[in-house]
Design a protein around this motif. Structure first.
Motif, PDB file in Angstrom:
ATOM      1  N   SER A 290      26.688  50.221  11.796  1.00 60.21           N
ATOM      2  CA  SER A 290      26.076  50.735  10.559  1.00 60.21           C
ATOM      3  C   SER A 290      26.658  50.021   9.343  1.00 60.21           C
ATOM      4  O   SER A 290      27.615  50.505   8.714  1.00 60.21           O
ATOM      5  CB  SER A 290      26.304  52.251  10.427  1.00 60.21           C
ATOM      6  N   PRO A 291      26.131  48.856   8.979  1.00 56.72           N
ATOM      7  CA  PRO A 291      26.645  48.141   7.801  1.00 56.72           C
ATOM      8  C   PRO A 291      26.455  48.955   6.522  1.00 56.72           C
ATOM      9  O   PRO A 291      25.461  49.671   6.351  1.00 56.72           O
ATOM     10  CB  PRO A 291      25.789  46.867   7.763  1.00 56.72           C
ATOM     11  N   ARG A 292      27.419  48.819   5.622  1.00 56.64           N
ATOM     12  CA  ARG A 292      27.358  49.511   4.338  1.00 56.64           C
ATOM     13  C   ARG A 292      26.934  48.553   3.236  1.00 56.64           C
ATOM     14  O   ARG A 292      27.370  47.404   3.195  1.00 56.64           O
ATOM     15  CB  ARG A 292      28.714  50.130   3.983  1.00 56.64           C
ATOM     16  N   VAL A 293      26.090  49.050   2.331  1.00 52.43           N
ATOM     17  CA  VAL A 293      25.705  48.313   1.135  1.00 52.43           C
ATOM     18  C   VAL A 293      26.554  48.841  -0.010  1.00 52.43           C
ATOM     19  O   VAL A 293      26.520  50.032  -0.315  1.00 52.43           O
ATOM     20  CB  VAL A 293      24.214  48.489   0.819  1.00 52.43           C
ATOM     21  N   THR A 294      27.352  47.964  -0.618  1.00 54.79           N
ATOM     22  CA  THR A 294      28.287  48.395  -1.665  1.00 54.79           C
ATOM     23  C   THR A 294      27.990  47.692  -2.978  1.00 54.79           C
ATOM     24  O   THR A 294      27.467  46.570  -3.004  1.00 54.79           O
ATOM     25  CB  THR A 294      29.742  48.113  -1.251  1.00 54.79           C
ATOM     26  N   LEU A 295      28.355  48.344  -4.092  1.00 53.27           N
ATOM     27  CA  LEU A 295      28.186  47.756  -5.412  1.00 53.27           C
ATOM     28  C   LEU A 295      29.239  46.681  -5.643  1.00 53.27           C
ATOM     29  O   LEU A 295      30.416  46.866  -5.311  1.00 53.27           O
ATOM     30  CB  LEU A 295      28.306  48.824  -6.493  1.00 53.27           C
ATOM     31  N   GLN A 296      28.837  45.550  -6.201  1.00 55.13           N
ATOM     32  CA  GLN A 296      29.789  44.497  -6.523  1.00 55.13           C
ATOM     33  C   GLN A 296      30.779  44.939  -7.593  1.00 55.13           C
ATOM     34  O   GLN A 296      31.940  44.496  -7.604  1.00 55.13           O
ATOM     35  CB  GLN A 296      29.040  43.247  -6.995  1.00 55.13           C
ATOM     36  N   ALA A 297      30.348  45.827  -8.487  1.00 58.06           N
ATOM     37  CA  ALA A 297      31.189  46.224  -9.621  1.00 58.06           C
ATOM     38  C   ALA A 297      32.416  47.020  -9.192  1.00 58.06           C
ATOM     39  O   ALA A 297      33.527  46.772  -9.661  1.00 58.06           O
ATOM     40  CB  ALA A 297      30.356  47.027 -10.620  1.00 58.06           C
ATOM     41  N   ASN A 298      32.234  47.989  -8.266  1.00 57.81           N
ATOM     42  CA  ASN A 298      33.355  48.877  -7.938  1.00 57.81           C
ATOM     43  C   ASN A 298      33.530  49.156  -6.451  1.00 57.81           C
ATOM     44  O   ASN A 298      34.416  49.912  -6.061  1.00 57.81           O
ATOM     45  CB  ASN A 298      33.217  50.214  -8.686  1.00 57.81           C
ATOM     46  N   GLY A 299      32.696  48.553  -5.598  1.00 58.24           N
ATOM     47  CA  GLY A 299      32.830  48.748  -4.162  1.00 58.24           C
ATOM     48  C   GLY A 299      32.283  50.056  -3.642  1.00 58.24           C
ATOM     49  O   GLY A 299      32.434  50.365  -2.450  1.00 58.24           O
ATOM     50  N   ALA A 300      31.635  50.835  -4.495  1.00 57.92           N
ATOM     51  CA  ALA A 300      31.081  52.123  -4.062  1.00 57.92           C
ATOM     52  C   ALA A 300      29.901  51.900  -3.123  1.00 57.92           C
ATOM     53  O   ALA A 300      29.093  50.989  -3.310  1.00 57.92           O
ATOM     54  CB  ALA A 300      30.630  52.933  -5.274  1.00 57.92           C
ATOM     55  N   THR A 301      29.796  52.735  -2.089  1.00 59.84           N
ATOM     56  CA  THR A 301      28.695  52.638  -1.125  1.00 59.84           C
ATOM     57  C   THR A 301      27.435  53.241  -1.719  1.00 59.84           C
ATOM     58  O   THR A 301      27.429  54.397  -2.153  1.00 59.84           O
ATOM     59  CB  THR A 301      29.052  53.367   0.176  1.00 59.84           C
ATOM     60  N   VAL A 302      26.355  52.459  -1.732  1.00 54.86           N
ATOM     61  CA  VAL A 302      25.078  52.952  -2.251  1.00 54.86           C
ATOM     62  C   VAL A 302      24.109  53.288  -1.125  1.00 54.86           C
ATOM     63  O   VAL A 302      23.184  54.071  -1.305  1.00 54.86           O
ATOM     64  CB  VAL A 302      24.430  51.940  -3.214  1.00 54.86           C
ATOM     65  N   GLN A 303      24.319  52.684   0.052  1.00 53.02           N
ATOM     66  CA  GLN A 303      23.467  52.989   1.191  1.00 53.02           C
ATOM     67  C   GLN A 303      24.136  52.496   2.466  1.00 53.02           C
ATOM     68  O   GLN A 303      24.865  51.499   2.458  1.00 53.02           O
ATOM     69  CB  GLN A 303      22.083  52.334   1.063  1.00 53.02           C
ATOM     70  N   THR A 304      23.923  53.224   3.552  1.00 53.09           N
ATOM     71  CA  THR A 304      24.382  52.802   4.865  1.00 53.09           C
ATOM     72  C   THR A 304      23.162  52.474   5.719  1.00 53.09           C
ATOM     73  O   THR A 304      22.243  53.288   5.836  1.00 53.09           O
ATOM     74  CB  THR A 304      25.212  53.894   5.545  1.00 53.09           C
ATOM     75  N   LEU A 305      23.137  51.264   6.273  1.00 52.59           N
ATOM     76  CA  LEU A 305      22.018  50.836   7.110  1.00 52.59           C
ATOM     77  C   LEU A 305      22.334  51.198   8.554  1.00 52.59           C
ATOM     78  O   LEU A 305      23.090  50.510   9.232  1.00 52.59           O
ATOM     79  CB  LEU A 305      21.802  49.326   6.970  1.00 52.59           C
ATOM     80  N   HIS A 306      21.763  52.282   9.001  1.00 51.72           N
ATOM     81  CA  HIS A 306      22.056  52.771  10.344  1.00 51.72           C
ATOM     82  C   HIS A 306      21.264  51.978  11.385  1.00 51.72           C
ATOM     83  O   HIS A 306      20.044  52.084  11.465  1.00 51.72           O
ATOM     84  CB  HIS A 306      21.706  54.254  10.461  1.00 51.72           C
ATOM     85  N   PHE A 307      21.965  51.183  12.189  1.00 51.00           N
ATOM     86  CA  PHE A 307      21.375  50.543  13.358  1.00 51.00           C
ATOM     87  C   PHE A 307      21.810  51.301  14.614  1.00 51.00           C
ATOM     88  O   PHE A 307      21.006  51.962  15.249  1.00 51.00           O
ATOM     89  CB  PHE A 307      21.799  49.072  13.442  1.00 51.00           C
ATOM     90  N   ASN A 308      23.092  51.163  14.952  1.00 51.16           N
ATOM     91  CA  ASN A 308      23.646  51.845  16.133  1.00 51.16           C
ATOM     92  C   ASN A 308      22.814  51.565  17.387  1.00 51.16           C
ATOM     93  O   ASN A 308      22.581  52.457  18.211  1.00 51.16           O
ATOM     94  CB  ASN A 308      23.759  53.350  15.881  1.00 51.16           C
ATOM     95  N   TYR A 309      22.362  50.315  17.518  1.00 50.01           N
ATOM     96  CA  TYR A 309      21.573  49.927  18.675  1.00 50.01           C
ATOM     97  C   TYR A 309      22.435  49.906  19.948  1.00 50.01           C
ATOM     98  O   TYR A 309      23.655  49.741  19.890  1.00 50.01           O
ATOM     99  CB  TYR A 309      21.007  48.520  18.484  1.00 50.01           C
ATOM    100  N   ARG A 310      21.779  50.033  21.080  1.00 47.08           N
ATOM    101  CA  ARG A 310      22.421  49.729  22.354  1.00 47.08           C
ATOM    102  C   ARG A 310      22.172  48.249  22.641  1.00 47.08           C
ATOM    103  O   ARG A 310      21.373  47.590  21.975  1.00 47.08           O
ATOM    104  CB  ARG A 310      21.836  50.583  23.474  1.00 47.08           C
ATOM    105  N   ASP A 311      22.849  47.703  23.639  1.00 44.25           N
ATOM    106  CA  ASP A 311      22.618  46.311  24.017  1.00 44.25           C
ATOM    107  C   ASP A 311      21.224  46.152  24.628  1.00 44.25           C
ATOM    108  O   ASP A 311      20.706  47.062  25.269  1.00 44.25           O
ATOM    109  CB  ASP A 311      23.670  45.840  25.009  1.00 44.25           C
ATOM    110  N   GLY A 312      20.616  44.982  24.405  1.00 49.93           N
ATOM    111  CA  GLY A 312      19.285  44.710  24.931  1.00 49.93           C
ATOM    112  C   GLY A 312      19.346  43.869  26.199  1.00 49.93           C
ATOM    113  O   GLY A 312      20.278  43.079  26.405  1.00 49.93           O
ATOM    114  N   TRP A 313      18.330  44.023  27.068  1.00 47.39           N
ATOM    115  CA  TRP A 313      18.215  43.258  28.315  1.00 47.39           C
ATOM    116  C   TRP A 313      16.796  42.727  28.448  1.00 47.39           C
ATOM    117  O   TRP A 313      15.833  43.397  28.056  1.00 47.39           O
ATOM    118  CB  TRP A 313      18.555  44.126  29.525  1.00 47.39           C
ATOM    119  N   PHE A 314      16.691  41.522  29.037  1.00 48.26           N
ATOM    120  CA  PHE A 314      15.394  40.888  29.237  1.00 48.26           C
ATOM    121  C   PHE A 314      15.378  40.265  30.631  1.00 48.26           C
ATOM    122  O   PHE A 314      16.316  39.554  31.013  1.00 48.26           O
ATOM    123  CB  PHE A 314      15.180  39.804  28.173  1.00 48.26           C
TER     124      PHE A 314
END
Length: 434
Positions: A290-314
């Motif tokens: 879940s990567p975080r999107v932070t403000l350049q000015a103060n490092g505050a989190t503005v949004q969390t991009l929830h992936f949390n995927y499992r591994d893929g198989w083909f």
């Protein structure tokens, strides 16, 4: 003159790839459409040596199958996805937000995906190659005021990857290779924002250039049998960009690691005119978290991009048959286990397990010129989307979205393969290369 033509075509592909975005077709937001030749077999056997050097995308050691002098290939795919999303948005009690069942319509965008490959045989054992690809891409755009607008409006991811590679044939049985990935990655996400003035859009966008590696080995234990093991590393990106909301525009940062991939392929000659292929691929999607999107000015989190995927198989199985000296026919079937599960599926990427059915052909126009065609139909069927309590994207202040996506994809690919001679000719690498 021919060298200038090849360089020009590579440059064109680089420009076209930079502007390419389509619905992801390899699980998550990866793009598998890197070869018209292997498209015709649902990408079975793509990590083994053959007449097409496009296999270097998955296993760079296959470059040792290149012919004398220069080899150039241009592969192009047209992807036509259909993904209809319907559902109902229900706000919490007392909320001023309206309930809605407005359908998203077809959120998938048609896409053109080019890929180019070039190789030069340095001597009888060593081959230098370079590839230009778009390994990741995503473009979904529902109707502006659809029912799930507060969870997503549009999503776009673009990439361009340049990979110089050196392959070396240790002996008649074993070849190895190592390459560098130079990758540009860009993301743009839009979401509806409820305000007293209506539902304007909030937008996040960012991009970065970073490095990775690619490596591979091929083994030919006996005549007519080949085993290939390929690896593409993940690439760590520190995205710089901005977030635009009704309150203003601010600079942002986000850290994202693309998945690494390991593939194992086998090729077996059954008769002089018939060959079978198989591939198993593992993709390390679980590293996204879940990567975080932070403000350049103060490092505050503005949004969390929830992936949390499992591994893929083909898993892919295919075959090809030499109809005559000039025409080869092929077909394949594959099944893909999506990294997206029911409990984390979002409105941005309603991905699911996929069945691949493919057919293709190659025609040897001249001794040093060949054309490939490939077609694939991908079926996913009905896919539930349940954003409510317990879902990672659920916001109790907004409400729930309960719906489904029905998707399928048609892909048509074509390529041109051209070789002009040099001092280190290898008869086994001419024509079909078998």
């Amino acid at each position: 003159m021919r060298k200038h033509v090849g360089a020009g075509l590579l440059s064109f592909t680089a420009i076209a790839t930079a502007f390419t975005a389509g619905e992801a077709l390899a699980g998550g937001f990866a793009l598998r459409e890197q070869s018209a030749y292997y498209q015709g077999m649902s990408f079975a056997g793509y990590g083994t040596t053959g007449p097409s050097i496009s296999s270097m995308f998955w296993n760079p050691a296959t470059l040792t199958g290149a012919g004398a002098g220069w080899t150039f290939e241009a592969h192009n795919s047209v992807i036509v996805p259909t993904s209809d999303v319907t559902g109902t948005f229900t706000p919490p009690g007392g909320s001023p937000l309206p309930a809605s069942s407005v359908p998203a319509g077809d959120i998938g965008n048609d896409a053109f995906v080019p890929a180019s490959y070039a190789a030069y045989r340095l001597n009888e054992r060593a081959v230098l190659g370079v590839s230009i690809n778009a390994p990741f891409g995503l473009a979904t755009k529902p109707a502006q005021n659809w029912a799930g607008q507060f969870y997503s409006r549009s999503s776009k991811a673009q990439s361009i990857n340049v990979a110089p590679t050196l392959a070396y044939e240790i002996n008649d049985m074993v070849s190895v290779a190592l390459g560098l990935q130079i990758q540009h990655f860009a993301v743009a996400l839009k979401t509806g924002v409820p305000t007293v003035a209506g539902f304007p859009t909030a937008a996040i966008e960012g991009d970065d250039i970073a490095l990775g590696v690619t490596a591979g080995v091929t083994v030919k234990p006996m005549d007519g049998t080949e085993i290939g093991l390929g690896y593409r590393s993940g690439v760590f990106h520190e995205l710089d960009g901005q977030i635009a909301t009704p309150a203003g525009v601010n600079g942002i940062n986000a850290r994202l690691m693309t998945p690494d991939m390991v593939n194992l392929s086998v090729k077996q000659r059954v008769t002089d005119t018939f060959r079978i292929f198989g591939t198993v691929e593992w993709t390390n999607w679980s590293r996204l978290k879940s990567p975080r999107v932070t403000l350049q000015a103060n490092g505050a989190t503005v949004q969390t991009l929830h992936f949390n995927y499992r591994d893929g198989w083909f898993f892919a199985l295919g075959g090809e048959y030499d109809f005559n000296e000039d025409l080869t026919l092929r077909a394949g079937i594959a099944y893909e286990l999506s990294p997206v599960t029911d409990d984390i599926r979002s409105t941005r990427l309603p991905d699911n397990d996929r069945l691949w059915l493919s057919a293709g052909a190659s025609y040897q126009v001249l001794e040093n010129l060949a054309l490939d065609l490939g077609y694939t139909y991908i079926h996913t069927g009905d896919t539930p989307i349940n954003i409510g309590p317990g879902h990672q994207d659920y916001n109790p202040a907004l409400g729930t979205f309960i719906g489904s996506a029905d998707a399928n994809v048609n892909i048509v690919s074509a390529s041109l393969r051209y070789r002009w001679g040099g001092p280190h000719d290898r008869p086994e690498a001419n024509g079909r290369g078998y």
